[in-house]
Design an enzyme around this catalytic site. Structure first.
Site, PDB file in Angstrom:
ATOM      1  N   THR A 193       0.846  -1.188   0.000  1.00 53.70           N
ATOM      2  CA  THR A 193       0.000   0.000   0.000  1.00 53.70           C
ATOM      3  C   THR A 193       0.890   1.249   0.000  1.00 53.70           C
ATOM      4  OG1 THR A 193      -0.084   0.111   2.411  1.00 53.70           O
ATOM      5  CG2 THR A 193      -1.752  -1.236   1.318  1.00 53.70           C
ATOM      6  N   LYS A 445     -17.859  16.781   9.393  1.00 57.78           N
ATOM      7  CA  LYS A 445     -19.018  16.810  10.281  1.00 57.78           C
ATOM      8  C   LYS A 445     -19.206  18.224  10.797  1.00 57.78           C
ATOM      9  CE  LYS A 445     -21.381  14.144  13.814  1.00 57.78           C
ATOM     10  NZ  LYS A 445     -21.308  13.010  14.760  1.00 57.78           N
ATOM     11  N   TRP A 450     -23.317  15.341   8.478  1.00 57.17           N
ATOM     12  CA  TRP A 450     -22.193  14.847   7.676  1.00 57.17           C
ATOM     13  C   TRP A 450     -22.215  15.470   6.291  1.00 57.17           C
ATOM     14  CZ3 TRP A 450     -18.365  12.575  10.012  1.00 57.17           C
ATOM     15  CH2 TRP A 450     -18.588  11.806  11.162  1.00 57.17           C
TER      16      TRP A 450
END
Length: 544
Positions: A193, A445, A450
């Protein structure tokens, strides 16, 4: 009672064997660093890969050993894919765009004893080689003998680390008569990754998982390659095995057009047109740059009919822009840990008749699950969300080509039938189409509500003066967080912050409209082409 069917191991070598026998004259076209176009066929490539197995054995590579590649898309890299995995070793593709410190860590962690490298990355190898003297035995440059001399001063290796020329080794090698047969569950590939949250982590693929993934992405409801397809993978072979294309294309005999390291819009368009490419695959940043070039130059595609996008959300404006150019833009979704394709956006009966704006709205969804994998979203209560296109939750997946842990990290392993948490947040509609609303760490938020940064970015890119955009959370004393939008202008344009903010009216709730719009010359990008929001949050942490 068992069935009376033959059983053959699902091995990566079987793909190139099939391609050589049944699609032997299908082309693999590569552009070298100097612009030279080199052509080979699957038949020739398979023979060279069998010679390369002998080279690997001479270099001391044994079954299960990791062999590293630091290279762009080319016929030589494809030979390595098949020779390394085909002999039972592990093809470890390394992203050269990572920081040198991370690359050195990855090679050491994987214990790569041999490294194959494009000549253009010689300075990078020279810089990290002293740290790898205890691990690396040999560096092989993917070059002709005459290209080695200029590398002498740039590639000074420590004592005990041999330097070889790829073509010289192949010229001296003999073809291995047969491809070895072994357990299909043996490791075949290793990809780390990009290390956005700590050190990079290794994902270890198997022959079985890689073949099952290739079978599925070749389906009509996915990438759908055919023997008549000429596909150009812009996505590098060090990005999750170029999303499986090095396996899927030979499987059906599709021609592969390898762009090398020249990925600018002019070079890509020239190669696409010159080699009659009808399908190309890459990340949204590539397509944004290409579309902007087409707009500025007035150029048109001569043969391209379809692009596949992945790695980040495909903006609605980009889908529309390609439609104007006569090209279908579709997308799939996945990650390094999922091989990578989990979902693909192809129609079902309920969506096949969509047209106009409704079609574009649907096209920005990440798609529906392929057979062999499954998806779900979990709400705050831990229960699966309703498939209503509105109920948001944390997305997880499981299936035949989904990781169950990270290489040399036994504490990360999960059960074979467990769900893998992706870190994405999204909704699933009544037809099973997933739409990501954000990464969990990128959600904003504000006052208990949200706000999706992806939605804000997609809208911003639709503004005629904006080329690229990133939305992040800025701290706010009253609301906790408020959205901050950072945009890059299209060439020759000067976006006005107030105009960009006004562009959001009616497209999102008023509370979701960014408080501020900042215009910058460029945005920071990571090794996989994604915008580095962590860096932006650091830069603008105190912005109110």
């Amino acid at each position: 009672m068992l069935g009376l069917m033959q059983r053959r191991e699902l091995l990566i070598s079987s793909i190139i064997q099939h391609a050589a026998r049944h699609h032997g004259d299908a082309e693999v076209v590569s552009r070298r660093d100097d612009g030279q176009i080199v052509r080979t066929t699957y038949e020739k490539l398979e023979r060279r890969a069998r010679k390369l197995m002998g080279v690997l054995r001479e270099l001391g590579v044994e079954f299960g050993d990791r062999v590293a590649t630091l290279a762009m898309n080319s016929d030589r890299h494809l030979e390595l894919y098949y020779a390394i995995s085909g002999m039972g070793a592990v093809c470890h593709t390394i992203n050269p765009r990572l920081a040198p410190d991370d690359i050195a860590y990855i090679i050491g962690h994987a214990e790569d004893h041999v490294l194959f490298v494009d000549a253009c990355f010689a300075p990078l190898v020279a810089a990290i080689a002293p740290r790898l003297a205890a691990v690396l035995r040999a560096v092989v440059v993917l070059a002709e003998p005459y290209e080695m001399k200029p590398l002498g001063a740039r590639l000074d290796l420590p004592p005990g680390m041999a330097l070889h020329c790829y073509e010289s080794l192949l010229d001296a090698a003999r073809e291995e008569p047969d491809w070895p047969v072994f357990d299909e569950n043996a490791a075949s590939g290793l990809c780390y990754t990009s290390g956005t949250t700590g050190r990079p982590k290794g994902v270890l693929y198997s022959h079985r998982s890689s073949l099952l993934h290739a079978f599925q992405i070749n389906g009509a409801d996915a990438v759908g390659l055919r023997a008549t397809t000429r596909v150009l993978p812009v996505v590098p072979m060090f990005h999750v095995n170029a999303w499986g294309l090095p396996y899927a294309a030979p499987m059906v005999g599709a021609a592969l057009v390898m762009p090398g390291r020249h990925l600018d819009p002019v070079a890509l368009l020239g190669l696409m047109d010159g080699e009659r490419v009808d399908l190309s695959v890459g990340v949204p940043t590539v397509w944004l740059n290409l579309v902007n070039h087409m707009r500025q130059s007035g150029a048109r595609f001569s043969t391209l009919k379809r692009i596949m996008s992945g790695g980040a959300a495909l903006p609605r404006a980009l889908v529309a822009a390609f439609a104007e150019l006569g090209v279908e833009a579709c997308q799939g979704w996945g990650m390094t840990e999922t091989s990578p394709v989990v979902t693909f956006n192809e129609p079902k009966p309920a969506t096949a008749s969509l047209k106009g704006e409704a079609l574009f709205d649907h096209a920005i969804k990440q798609g529906r699950a392929l057979f062999g994998v499954d998806i779900r979203a979990l709400g705050p209560d831990g229960a699966e969300t309703r498939w209503d296109g509105k109920s948001q939750g944390d997305v997880s997946c499981r299936g035949h080509w989904i990781a169950k842990g990270y290489f040399r990290s036994p504490e990360t392993e999960i059960a074979d039938d467990a769900w893998f948490p992706t870190g994405d947040v999204g909704v699933i509609d009544a037809n099973g189409f997933l739409q990501l609303t954000d990464r969990s760490k990128d959600l904003i938020k504000s006052g208990g509500e949200w706000i999706s940064s992806i939605e804000l970015e997609n809208i911003a890119i639709g503004h005629p003066d904006v080329a690229e955009a990133a939305a992040i959370a800025a701290p706010d004393e009253k609301w906790g967080e408020r959205p901050l939008l950072i945009v890059v202008p299209r060439e020759g344009h000067e976006p006005r912050p107030d105009d960009v903010r006004a562009f959001f009216a009616g497209k999102v709730a008023n509370f979701a409209i960014p408080d501020q719009v900042i215009v910058v010359e460029e945005l920071p990008h990571g090794a996989t082409g994604k915008i580095l929001k962590s860096e932006l949050r650091t830069i603008y942490a105190s912005r109110r």
